[in-house]
Enzyme design. Structure first.
Site, PDB file in Angstrom:
ATOM      1  N   ASP A  35       0.882  -1.282  -0.053  1.00 24.46           N
ATOM      2  CA  ASP A  35       0.052   0.050  -0.032  1.00 24.46           C
ATOM      3  C   ASP A  35       0.867   1.446   0.047  1.00 24.46           C
ATOM      4  O   ASP A  35       0.574   2.192  -0.839  1.00 24.46           O
ATOM      5  CB  ASP A  35      -0.781   0.029   1.064  1.00 24.46           C
ATOM      6  CG  ASP A  35      -2.021  -0.897   1.139  1.00 24.46           C
ATOM      7  OD1 ASP A  35      -2.893  -0.586   0.387  1.00 24.46           O
ATOM      8  OD2 ASP A  35      -1.695  -2.008   1.660  1.00 24.46           O
ATOM      9  N   SER A  67     -12.366  -5.156  -4.988  1.00 24.60           N
ATOM     10  CA  SER A  67     -11.662  -3.885  -5.831  1.00 24.60           C
ATOM     11  C   SER A  67     -12.541  -3.313  -6.918  1.00 24.60           C
ATOM     12  O   SER A  67     -13.453  -3.942  -7.383  1.00 24.60           O
ATOM     13  CB  SER A  67     -10.261  -4.417  -6.154  1.00 24.60           C
ATOM     14  OG  SER A  67     -10.284  -4.918  -7.117  1.00 24.60           O
ATOM     15  N   ASP A  99     -12.135   4.975  -4.437  1.00 30.93           N
ATOM     16  CA  ASP A  99     -12.590   3.505  -4.669  1.00 30.93           C
ATOM     17  C   ASP A  99     -13.403   3.391  -6.343  1.00 30.93           C
ATOM     18  O   ASP A  99     -13.837   2.560  -6.430  1.00 30.93           O
ATOM     19  CB  ASP A  99     -13.482   3.281  -3.566  1.00 30.93           C
ATOM     20  CG  ASP A  99     -12.464   2.651  -2.313  1.00 30.93           C
ATOM     21  OD1 ASP A  99     -11.540   2.546  -2.575  1.00 30.93           O
ATOM     22  OD2 ASP A  99     -13.086   3.079  -1.271  1.00 30.93           O
ATOM     23  N   THR A 123      -7.730  -4.557  -0.433  1.00 33.00           N
ATOM     24  CA  THR A 123      -6.496  -5.008   0.350  1.00 33.00           C
ATOM     25  C   THR A 123      -6.627  -6.053   1.129  1.00 33.00           C
ATOM     26  O   THR A 123      -5.750  -7.148   0.910  1.00 33.00           O
ATOM     27  CB  THR A 123      -6.037  -4.096   1.555  1.00 33.00           C
ATOM     28  OG1 THR A 123      -6.096  -2.626   0.792  1.00 33.00           O
ATOM     29  CG2 THR A 123      -4.696  -4.364   2.226  1.00 33.00           C
ATOM     30  N   LYS A 171     -13.990  -5.133 -10.644  1.00 31.91           N
ATOM     31  CA  LYS A 171     -15.443  -5.433 -10.879  1.00 31.91           C
ATOM     32  C   LYS A 171     -15.753  -4.461 -12.072  1.00 31.91           C
ATOM     33  O   LYS A 171     -16.518  -4.712 -12.772  1.00 31.91           O
ATOM     34  CB  LYS A 171     -16.375  -5.120  -9.901  1.00 31.91           C
ATOM     35  CG  LYS A 171     -16.179  -6.317  -8.649  1.00 31.91           C
ATOM     36  CD  LYS A 171     -17.167  -6.083  -7.633  1.00 31.91           C
ATOM     37  CE  LYS A 171     -16.864  -5.056  -6.781  1.00 31.91           C
ATOM     38  NZ  LYS A 171     -15.694  -5.172  -5.848  1.00 31.91           N
ATOM     39  N   GLU A 187      -4.963   7.716  -0.782  1.00 31.34           N
ATOM     40  CA  GLU A 187      -5.803   6.853   0.578  1.00 31.34           C
ATOM     41  C   GLU A 187      -4.732   7.116   2.068  1.00 31.34           C
ATOM     42  O   GLU A 187      -5.056   6.946   3.034  1.00 31.34           O
ATOM     43  CB  GLU A 187      -6.021   5.548   0.250  1.00 31.34           C
ATOM     44  CG  GLU A 187      -6.804   4.929   1.358  1.00 31.34           C
ATOM     45  CD  GLU A 187      -7.424   3.347   1.126  1.00 31.34           C
ATOM     46  OE1 GLU A 187      -8.102   3.111   1.873  1.00 31.34           O
ATOM     47  OE2 GLU A 187      -6.909   3.086   0.107  1.00 31.34           O
ATOM     48  N   ARG A 223     -23.318  -1.982  -5.217  1.00 31.96           N
ATOM     49  CA  ARG A 223     -22.811  -1.638  -3.960  1.00 31.96           C
ATOM     50  C   ARG A 223     -23.743  -1.050  -3.377  1.00 31.96           C
ATOM     51  O   ARG A 223     -23.480   0.380  -2.903  1.00 31.96           O
ATOM     52  CB  ARG A 223     -21.313  -1.190  -4.336  1.00 31.96           C
ATOM     53  CG  ARG A 223     -20.564  -0.830  -3.083  1.00 31.96           C
ATOM     54  CD  ARG A 223     -19.198  -0.443  -3.327  1.00 31.96           C
ATOM     55  NE  ARG A 223     -18.463  -0.093  -2.160  1.00 31.96           N
ATOM     56  CZ  ARG A 223     -17.440  -0.782  -1.587  1.00 31.96           C
ATOM     57  NH1 ARG A 223     -16.984  -1.779  -2.618  1.00 31.96           N
ATOM     58  NH2 ARG A 223     -16.665  -0.222  -0.618  1.00 31.96           N
ATOM     59  N   HIS A 271     -18.903  -4.383   3.038  1.00 32.71           N
ATOM     60  CA  HIS A 271     -18.535  -3.367   1.975  1.00 32.71           C
ATOM     61  C   HIS A 271     -19.925  -3.293   1.134  1.00 32.71           C
ATOM     62  O   HIS A 271     -20.153  -2.194   0.702  1.00 32.71           O
ATOM     63  CB  HIS A 271     -17.435  -3.653   1.011  1.00 32.71           C
ATOM     64  CG  HIS A 271     -16.219  -3.799   1.454  1.00 32.71           C
ATOM     65  ND1 HIS A 271     -15.194  -4.321   1.045  1.00 32.71           N
ATOM     66  CD2 HIS A 271     -15.887  -3.096   2.723  1.00 32.71           C
ATOM     67  CE1 HIS A 271     -14.085  -4.065   1.617  1.00 32.71           C
ATOM     68  NE2 HIS A 271     -14.557  -3.290   2.700  1.00 32.71           N
ATOM     69  N   ASP A 310      -5.833   5.178  -5.447  1.00 32.55           N
ATOM     70  CA  ASP A 310      -5.939   4.208  -4.445  1.00 32.55           C
ATOM     71  C   ASP A 310      -4.935   3.126  -4.656  1.00 32.55           C
ATOM     72  O   ASP A 310      -4.589   2.299  -5.739  1.00 32.55           O
ATOM     73  CB  ASP A 310      -7.297   3.508  -4.751  1.00 32.55           C
ATOM     74  CG  ASP A 310      -7.414   2.473  -3.369  1.00 32.55           C
ATOM     75  OD1 ASP A 310      -6.729   2.138  -2.646  1.00 32.55           O
ATOM     76  OD2 ASP A 310      -8.706   2.122  -3.167  1.00 32.55           O
ATOM     77  N   ILE A 320      -3.902   0.309  -3.328  1.00 34.67           N
ATOM     78  CA  ILE A 320      -4.221  -0.730  -3.499  1.00 34.67           C
ATOM     79  C   ILE A 320      -5.806  -0.909  -3.013  1.00 34.67           C
ATOM     80  O   ILE A 320      -6.046  -0.711  -2.066  1.00 34.67           O
ATOM     81  CB  ILE A 320      -3.439  -2.187  -2.560  1.00 34.67           C
ATOM     82  CG1 ILE A 320      -2.147  -2.187  -3.061  1.00 34.67           C
ATOM     83  CG2 ILE A 320      -4.431  -3.409  -2.688  1.00 34.67           C
ATOM     84  CD1 ILE A 320      -1.452  -3.136  -2.123  1.00 34.67           C
ATOM     85  N   ASP A 321      -6.575  -1.011  -4.035  1.00 33.55           N
ATOM     86  CA  ASP A 321      -8.169  -1.187  -3.662  1.00 33.55           C
ATOM     87  C   ASP A 321      -8.569  -2.728  -3.607  1.00 33.55           C
ATOM     88  O   ASP A 321      -8.135  -3.481  -4.514  1.00 33.55           O
ATOM     89  CB  ASP A 321      -8.926  -0.660  -4.973  1.00 33.55           C
ATOM     90  CG  ASP A 321     -10.443  -0.707  -4.619  1.00 33.55           C
ATOM     91  OD1 ASP A 321     -10.895  -0.566  -3.611  1.00 33.55           O
ATOM     92  OD2 ASP A 321     -11.284  -0.763  -5.687  1.00 33.55           O
TER      93      ASP A 321
END
Length: 338
Positions: free
Chosen positions: A47, A242, A272, A130, A245, A70, A259, A218, A125, A127-128
């Site tokens: 990250d 992440s 995100d 993690t 998608k 982030e 979501r 989430h 981001d 690492i979206d």
């Protein structure tokens, strides 16, 4: 307007960050080591390292252009973090040899812009997903350029996502406003042929593949299932972490990504969704919130004026919104209300 230099620099920065993530995953996560932020989400060397690599690259291109990122280096600066700090430095210098430890920490902290509707800024981001990264599932390095709050360039690096033809592991997605969306091989992103991608040409929701997050905290899996049932979707959901998608929807492997918020007060972070939103939109799809509003990335570091995410191939979008109205009315306010 995005310049060719910005595009090329951003692509190469994301590619390098993906290589760093892969190197850390192969080495540092051998024993499952990870530190923890105050919000209890896992943070790894990757990250911090990915954010530093991209921040350093973008600063050399346009040193005054702000970055909304982030991570913060505050925890890394503590004496107790000396081992992790040394690992971050080592991995970053493998890709940026002239970067000192101090410069790396400063580059991480340079991504502290608060966002807003005026001017231009990067949104990152490192690492979206993690948790997906830690379990060796899907994750993404996501970078977008905003102009007056609107994404004009979006890049997703997805090191664990196989190409559409299954021939290789590791894909990148890139989109520019009005220029379409493309998929590129991760290993040669700077020189590879770019393959134009399009959303699924699908009008029957019963035939649609349906995407959602792996983690139940989430998004609301139970409500997603009710919406899918109302639409006649019979296939089990495709669950992955992440912004991968968004890439899967953009290249037509899924037609719906939901979501729904777990609580009324929760608001998504702009990093995100900024890159993925543009990739899907430029591939011919549509992205809104659950109320049908376009996503507003000019409200700061969160999507303050939006609730939840609905991404589709476009043709199914209104039907998905109607299904949300019918199955989860408590989440929906009058269209256009603020």
């Amino acid at each position: 307007m995005t310049t060719s230099t910005q595009r090329r620099t951003a692509l190469e920065a994301v590619r390098k960050a993906c290589l760093l993530c892969q190197a850390v995953q192969a080495e540092w996560l051998r024993g499952g080591e990870a530190t923890t932020k105050e919000d209890r989400s896992p943070v790894t060397v990757a990250d911090y390292g990915a954010q530093a690599v991209i921040s350093l690259s973008l600063a050399r291109l346009e040193p005054r252009l702000p970055i909304v990122g982030e991570e913060s280096a505050a925890a890394l600066r503590r004496e107790s973090a000396s081992v992790t700090r040394a690992e971050v430095t080592r991995h970053v210098r493998a890709l940026v040899p002239d970067a000192s430890e101090a410069a790396i920490l400063d580059a991480i902290d340079a991504c502290a812009d608060r966002g807003g509707a005026s001017g231009r800024r990067w949104v990152l981001d490192p690492i979206d997903g993690t948790k997906g990264y830690l379990r060796r599932g899907q994750y993404a390095v996501a970078l977008a350029l905003l102009d007056e709050g609107t994404p004009t360039l979006g890049i997703l690096g997805c090191p664990s996502l196989r190409s559409a033809d299954g021939a290789r592991e590791g894909s990148m997605f890139v989109a520019e406003g009005g220029q379409g969306a493309f998929e590129i091989g991760l290993e040669d992103a700077a020189d590879a042929d770019e393959v134009r991608i399009r959303v699924a040409d699908l009008e029957d929701p019963a035939a649609a593949a349906f995407c959602e997050s792996v983690e139940t905290e989430h998004s609301a899996h139970d409500r997603h299932a009710a919406i899918a049932a109302r639409l006649g979707v019979s296939a089990p959901p495709v669950r992955m972490d992440s912004q991968c998608k968004y890439g899967v929807v953009a290249r037509g492997e899924a037609a719906i990504y939901l979501r729904l918020p777990r609580t009324e007060s929760y608001r998504e972070k702009i990093w995100d969704h900024a890159a993925g939103c543009l990739v899907v939109t430029e591939a011919g799809g549509r992205v809104t919130d659950v109320d049908g509003r376009e996503l507003d990335f000019g409200q700061g570091r969160t999507l303050l004026g939006n609730r939840g995410i609905v991404a589709t191939n476009g043709r199914l979008h209104d039907r998905v919104l109607a299904a949300i109205d019918q199955t989860a009315p408590q989440l929906v306010v009058q269209r256009g209300a603020r």
